[in-house]
Every structure is written in C-alpha cells, then in structure tokens.
Enzyme design. Structure first.
Site, mmCIF file in Angstrom:
data_model
loop_
_atom_site.group_PDB
_atom_site.id
_atom_site.type_symbol
_atom_site.label_atom_id
_atom_site.label_comp_id
_atom_site.label_asym_id
_atom_site.label_seq_id
_atom_site.Cartn_x
_atom_site.Cartn_y
_atom_site.Cartn_z
ATOM 1 N N PRO A 135 39.646 50.702 41.803
ATOM 2 C CA PRO A 135 38.514 50.472 40.896
ATOM 3 C C PRO A 135 37.176 50.626 41.617
ATOM 4 O O PRO A 135 37.087 50.597 42.847
ATOM 5 C CB PRO A 135 38.713 49.021 40.445
ATOM 6 C CG PRO A 135 40.111 48.654 40.861
ATOM 7 C CD PRO A 135 40.395 49.482 42.069
ATOM 8 N N HIS A 366 43.350 48.796 45.642
ATOM 9 C CA HIS A 366 43.784 47.718 44.759
ATOM 10 C C HIS A 366 45.064 47.003 45.195
ATOM 11 O O HIS A 366 45.369 45.909 44.717
ATOM 12 C CB HIS A 366 44.001 48.300 43.364
ATOM 13 C CG HIS A 366 43.844 47.322 42.246
ATOM 14 N ND1 HIS A 366 43.919 45.959 42.417
ATOM 15 C CD2 HIS A 366 43.611 47.505 40.926
ATOM 16 C CE1 HIS A 366 43.746 45.354 41.263
ATOM 17 N NE2 HIS A 366 43.551 46.270 40.333
ATOM 18 N N SER A 481 46.894 36.747 35.468
ATOM 19 C CA SER A 481 47.068 36.141 36.783
ATOM 20 C C SER A 481 48.170 35.094 36.767
ATOM 21 O O SER A 481 48.230 34.245 35.870
ATOM 22 C CB SER A 481 45.759 35.502 37.246
ATOM 23 O OG SER A 481 45.944 34.825 38.475
ATOM 24 N N SER A 580 41.540 45.278 31.231
ATOM 25 C CA SER A 580 41.409 44.144 32.134
ATOM 26 C C SER A 580 40.109 43.409 31.842
ATOM 27 O O SER A 580 39.057 44.040 31.689
ATOM 28 C CB SER A 580 41.416 44.612 33.594
ATOM 29 O OG SER A 580 41.357 43.504 34.469
ATOM 30 N N GLN A 581 40.193 42.096 31.749
ATOM 31 C CA GLN A 581 38.990 41.282 31.655
ATOM 32 C C GLN A 581 38.589 40.856 33.061
ATOM 33 O O GLN A 581 39.366 40.221 33.769
ATOM 34 C CB GLN A 581 39.216 40.037 30.785
ATOM 35 C CG GLN A 581 37.998 39.139 30.732
ATOM 36 C CD GLN A 581 38.213 37.853 29.959
ATOM 37 O OE1 GLN A 581 37.341 37.381 29.250
ATOM 38 N NE2 GLN A 581 39.399 37.254 30.088
#
Length: 784
Positions: A135, A366, A481, A580-581
């Site tokens: 990312p 990542h 998570s 993804s938040q």
C-alpha cells in the site's frame, strides 16, 4: 513472551459452524445450480465422509499444543532459520562471508503465526510487491517548500522514528486495547515490533521474511535514496543515538555532493518475485553487491527524497496544484521510471517519502504487519512535529556526517534485467487508475445517529454501488483484526451477503420497492454485516479456518479435496472488491491497487464530518476502467433523447450493435444506420472483421484530456482503411470532452493555415500515404 502468554489462543471454530457460514457467504455470488452443487460438496465433506472431521481433529491437536494453530507443522515452533539466498552476516572483519551460491545468516525468519495465511496471501504470490501488494500512505502536507526545509523536517521526522524504535526495543510502547466488544481487552503487539526489523526476501519457490531483531542494536543505520542511488546513514553509534544535527548533516552532505550516473538497481525489486530472486542470487556472488544488500536488508527503514510529479501526471481535478490522486500515485509506485520508481527498494518494510513541495508519505511492504499497527505510530509522530520550527543546533561537519554511497558491480546479464524491469514497471504504472475522493455529505457521525456501525454502513453502501455498476455482487475482502489473540493477524469480513444483494436490488431505479420495504432490507443487511464483523474480531471468521482445513488436508496427504476444487470456492476467493477501513487521527489515508485484474481496491477513512475514499482499478480491464473517449455516450445521445441519457452505464466490453432509421429532411427517403460501437482496446480489433466488412462511414472519437489519444486514433484509422480495401471510407473525427478546458492537453491551437492541431497532426502522419493514393481517406474535424 510473557505478554503474549497472557493473551488467549486463537479459537478454532466448530466445523459445522464454519461450513454453514461458508454456504451463506457464497450464495449471493454463484448461480442457484452451482450453489446446490456446493451444498452437496459441503455435506459430503462434513458428514458424508470422515474427511472433514479427521482434518478438524488434527487442527484441534495443533491448537492444544501450539501458540497459534494456524501455522504449518514444523520443529521450529513457528520460527525458521534463513539459509539459502540470505545475505551474509558481517563478521569481526566487517566483510561478508559468502559460501559459493549459498549464504548463511543467524537471523530468524518470522514465520510464526498465520503462516499458512502468509504463504497464501503473500509468499507464494509471484507478482511484484509494488502495486500488487504494497500500500501507499499520504500524510498531511507540510509547510516547507524548498530543499533546506525538506531536509530539516526529514531530520526531525527520522529523529522521532528513532525515538519510537528505542521505545519498542524496550517493549515500553503502551499496549493497545480493544475499543469495543470486551472493551479494554489487551491486543497482541507483535506487529509493532516487526515494523523496524523486517525485510521481505525474494525466493524462487516462495518469499520469506527476514528478521533483524536478533542483531546487535549498538550500531544502527537507515538507507537514504536520492536520484536512484542508495546511501548508508548512521543513526546510532556505539550504543548512542545520534543528535538531530548529525542526521541533518549527513542528509545535507549527500544532497550537496553530486554522484555519478545511477545504476537504477532499485528497480530490480519491482520485478516478479521469482525473477528478482534469480537476479539477486547472481548479484550476491559478488562481495561488493552482497555488502550493499546487507546494508539495505539490515537498515531500520528507507528515506526516499523524490522529485514532485508534474501537475498533469494524473489529471483528476482542475487547478494548478497537484491533486491528491497525483500525490497518492507517487507514494504507491513513484510515478514510473522517468520520475521516482527507481528511487525505491520495494522489499523493505517501510519507505518514507519526502518531496520538495511539502508532500510526504509512506510505501510499505505489507507481509510483516497490517496498516492498523502503523497508524498508532504515525498518528503520534505527525501530531508532535511542526515543520515550521527552525533548527536548534548548529550543524558541525565531520567524517561521521558523510553518508556512504552503496556500490554495485553489475554484469551484462543483470544490466539486461534492469532494462527489462524498467520497461515492465512503466507498463504497470500506466495501468493503475487511482482516485482519492472526499465525500463531504456526512462522516461517521451520521451512521452513528442511525444506530449503525459506520464500517457496516460503508460496506453495505459499497455493495450497492458495485451492483449498480455491474448488476451483481462479487467476493469482497475486508480485513478484520484478530489481535485479541496470541500472534493474531486478520480474518475476512465478507460483505457480499444475500441480504446485501436483496437491498442492492431494491435500491436500483424503478425497482418497485416502497421506502418502508427498503428500510427493512437496509436494517437486515446492516445487522447481517455487523454480525459477521463481530464473529471475525472474536476469532470466529471462516476464511482462516477454511484455509487451515485445506492446508492441513495437504499435510495429511489428502489430495484433491473436492470442496476446495469447487468453482464456488474459487469464486469466493477471487476478491474483485478488496476493501479496508484504515481510520487515522490525522488527515492521512492509505490506498492500494486492486488485488485481481478485474477488481477494485477500496480503502476508506471515516472522519467525523467526511469520509475519504481511495478507489483503484486497472485501466487495462474493460469492465472496471474509467470512461475513456466517450464514444458510447455520444452514440447514446444519437439513439435516445437527452432526457433518457443515463447517468451510469457500462463501458463497451467488446462490440455493441445498435440500429436507427433516420428520415432525410425534405424527402420521403429514410436511411437505416447500423452502428458498431467498438471498444477502444486494440484487443477487440479482431472482432471487427466478423461484423463490419467495408464500412460506409467511420467515426473516430478521441479524448482531448489524454496525451496519447491522437496516436491511438491514427492507429485505428489505418486499421479501418485496410478493412475498406480499395473502397474509400469517409470518416469523421470527433474531439470529445472539450468542455474540460483546464484539463485539456490536445489544444485547438491554430497553425498558419488555420488548421486545428489534431487535423494538422493527422495530415502530417498521412502525407506520404496521401501522395500514393490521392483519393484516400477524407477526414473532417467536428468539435463536440
């Protein structure tokens, strides 16, 4: 390890529970007949034979005896020593010890928890890490606007990172705690400790992570990348961290001392993983290369001093300043080899990027950790630095203040691979389409007022958006998570549910649903999404468990398990919507490319009064690429009235045929037009021969905001001329999007003869052909 032992182990869900939830997850993605087939395979796996229960029993044994059951069985207890292909450790003589093609090192590879998942998600994937895996991250823009200000701010930035590294080394960083669902529960901190101590090593068979945590911390360094060269900058000497002034001095020295032409070695890290592994093995045979690679692999992080991308690089917004999408692409991949893509070493976990126009950010590999672990570090850092402060110490230069340039010896084979990598990187960079969109209608406060989880609300909204665009839902990935558990990493919150599908179908225009019915469907979709989210964060997700069943089955020599060869399983794991938040406390945001060629990458950051969306796709995909020239829009206006013009439509995936009968004015004659709307991709040119032989009229449409539009039009016109054979084909050349004057790159400037620039361009291109065939192609310029 004492802190880890206090955390519970990752739960192993019941077999029947996971399989039932798996069926629920695929039902909205496959046809009814395919779903029935999958249902039979699930029944066969769970009860029709003892296969599923036997594998589950073995996983239960693993959970009882190991810290985290989701790792392969090995005598290393989750750790493995690196050997073949690793960088040599530096001996007392400070020279690398190379033994033939095999190099040995004493550092452990972090395989640990979730190793099956790590292999499946990262290490077995041969695609380059840049764009496909790593990312980018944009931080708030700083006030400095020149070289000196950049170096001063970078020195303070580095100093804060070193301060945090020291805290992490002492295991003194405050333990994160759950904010909801057993609020206050401590979370696993292992990902934090890998931030400065990890390096992804390419492998011919598969990659692995190298850990430098066991190396001496008395002497430490970072690597600075500038003008495609790499420099070692000492930050800790004989157990003492250097002062900010000493770091600044080293940065100023390497900026003020011009270096010979760069070898662009860093671009090799952008290659496919097995290709880069092979090149790396060749390079390691030379001690000079081995020493330089060791310096890079054992550094704490990279600092990349970039040149700003041109304002026109990614023309998204109107204005003289670089827009947010432009900056994001610089952080994600550097902008291509003409700009900053060679000024990177993509294997290193953290690369911090600084430009002279105040933009800063991060590109991170990542596999070592999730972005959420970095958020806490970066939010804390960014809120404590002020770029307007003046240096407090006078810089004193000495030998220690001189950064050391890394040297390379490259044979012809390696130089050829560099040229190959340069070409491939430019192709990849041009293919990425990325948009940073700030939704200002409301932020996370509105869903909260509606008693909805903001994350569930956004996920359901994304499902509706995808359905409106493509008429179907696709497998959706959202990281959940699992740090509540020992060595916890992530599972997957699947948002493409049957309830989300029913809501999406109701939300399209003229669906026939009442507002009351839509509200009920919305509430049910939100409830289902929230339930799945809770299941995942509490260790009851399905993806990790299914992967464990599959991989344990392989270890037990059960080959060809039908459930995992089923097309539904492949569909369920083709994540065409990767989401993804990543909430931050500062005005920063994370983004990434789509994870499959025909997909979208969608990260989002919900603030109190706005939501930042970072949306990506690949331009080469006909179903997800952004609108191009706009020929389909023009044809739609011909076929329908302005009132019927749709706000959303799918771009031409190949050839679309439409007909219209037009009355000739002042006559009784009518003409039937058959339009063949052809996708702009040359891939579809072969289809034209089957449907349009000797066309009567050719209409070429080009986008005035695209630099290469005329070149593409010229190629298509030559193609159509060949189709016409000996018959002349009249044509019309249409310039579209001429209202976007501030984004226009093909201008209507006049030359001495009053010709429009596009016509003049094509006239020059065809001049020789015109002389050979005077009655050739007739082209007219029509502004639209």
């Amino acid at each position: 390890m004492d802190d880890l032992k206090m955390l519970p182990k990752l739960p192993l869900p019941a077999l029947g529970q996971t399989l039932d939830r798996y069926l629920a997850a695929v039902q909205a993605l496959v046809s009814p007949s395919q779903f029935q087939r999958t249902k039979r395979l699930v029944e066969q796996f769970s009860s029709g034979s003892d296969l599923g229960p036997r594998i589950q029993k073995e996983l239960t044994r693993k959970r009882d005896k190991e810290d985290n059951w989701h790792e392969p069985s090995s005598p290393c207890d989750g750790k493995q020593m690196s050997s073949v292909g690793s960088i040599p450790a530096m001996g007392s003589d400070s020279q690398p010890k190379v033994v033939g093609e095999e190099v040995r090192h004493g550092a452990a590879i972090i395989y640990g928890a979730y190793s099956w998942w790590m292999d499946d998600m990262y290490f077995n994937i041969k695609l380059p890490v840049v764009i496909n895996s790593s990312p980018g991250w944009t931080f708030p823009r700083q006030k400095y606007s020149n070289e000196e200000g950049k170096l001063h701010y970078a020195s303070k930035f580095i100093g804060k990172l070193l301060e945090y590294k020291d805290i992490l080394d002492r295991r003194a960083w405050p333990v994160d705690r759950a904010a909801a669902r057993e609020k206050g529960q401590p979370l696993c901190m292992e990902q934090y400790y890998r931030f400065f101590t990890s390096y992804r090593v390419p492998g011919v068979e598969k990659d692995h992570l190298r850990s430098t945590a066991s190396l001496s911390t008395d002497n430490q360094h970072i690597i600075v990348a500038k003008d495609n060269e790499f420099f070692k900058v000492v930050v800790k000497k004989d157990g003492e961290w250097l002062q900010e002034s000493s770091i600044t001095a080293q940065l100023k020295w390497l900026h003020e001392n011009e270096q010979p032409d760069a070898e662009t070695v860093g671009i090799l890290t952008s290659m496919k993983r097995d290709s880069w592994a092979e090149v790396r093995q060749v390079m390691l045979k030379d001690p000079v290369n081995a020493e330089s690679m060791e310096e890079i692999e054992t550094c704490l992080f990279l600092v990349c001093f970039d040149k700003p991308l041109p304002v026109t690089f990614n023309r998204r917004n109107i204005g003289e300043e670089r827009d947010e999408s432009n900056v994001a692409l610089q952080m994600l991949h550097g902008g291509g080899t003409k700009f900053n893509s060679c000024n990177r070493w993509f294997d290193k976990t953290a690369q911090f990027i600084f430009t002279t126009d105040g933009h800063i950010g991060l590109c991170f590999e990542h596999s070592a950790l999730e972005g959420i672990a970095i958020v806490q570090i970066m939010d804390r850092l960014l809120t404590t630095l002020d770029s307007s402060e003046e240096p407090k110490e006078k810089i004193q230069f000495n030998d220690l203040n001189k950064g050391r340039k890394l040297k390379w010896r490259l044979n012809r084979e390696t130089q050829a691979k560099i040229q190959e990598a340069l070409f491939e990187m430019d192709v990849a960079c041009k293919d990425v389409d990325l948009k940073i969109h700030r939704y200002k209608g409301y932020g996370k406060n509105f869903p909260k007022k509606c008693r909805c989880s903001p994350d569930a609300y956004i996920q359901v909204a994304l499902q509706i958006a995808h359905y409106k665009l493509h008429g179907r839902l696709v497998a959706t990935y959202e990281s959940a998570s699992t740090r509540r558990f020992r060595f916890g990493r992530v599972d997957n919150i699947r948002a493409a549910t049957l309830d989300a599908l029913h809501l999406a179908q109701a939300m399209i225009p003229d669906s026939g649903y009442t507002d009351s019915e839509k509200k009920k469907l919305f509430e049910q979709a939100i409830k289902t999404q929230t339930d799945i989210m809770i299941q995942n964060i509490l260790g009851e997700g399905i993806d990790i468990h299914l992967l464990g069943l599959r991989e344990m089955g392989k270890e037990m020599v059960f080959s060809g398990i039908e459930l995992f060869d089923d097309p539904s399983y492949k569909t369920a794991n083709h994540f065409a919507l990767s989401t993804s938040q990543v909430p931050t406390g500062t005005d920063s945001y994370v983004y990434y490319a789509a994870v499959v060629p025909d997909g979208y990458g969608t990260s989002y950051n919900p603030h109190e009064e706005e939501i930042v969306f970072c949306i990506s796709s690949f331009k080469s995909c006909p179903t997800t690429r952004p609108p191009a020239a706009g020929k389909s829009s023009l044809l739609t206006r011909v076929m329908k009235s302005a009132e019927e013009f749709p706000k959303n439509y799918q771009m031409t995936p190949g050839i679309e045929i439409s007909t219209k009968i037009i009355q000739i004015p002042d006559t009784d004659d009518r003409v039937e037009f058959i339009f063949f709307d052809l996708s702009g991709h040359s891939f579809y040119s072969k289809l034209v021969h089957r449907v349009a032989i000797q066309p009567s009229l050719f209409i070429a449409v080009y986008d005035v905001t695209e630099e290469n539009a005329l070149t593409a039009v010229s190629d298509w016109i030559e193609f159509v001329k060949k189709m016409g054979g000996d018959v002349s084909v009249p044509g019309v050349l249409i310039a579209n999007k001429t209202d976007l004057q501030d984004l226009r790159v093909i201008s209507p400037k006049k030359d001495g003869k009053g010709l429009e620039e596009p016509f003049f361009y094509l006239a020059n291109e065809w001049y020789k052909l015109y002389l050979e065939k005077a009655d050739g192609f007739r082209t007219y310029m029509v502004n639209s």
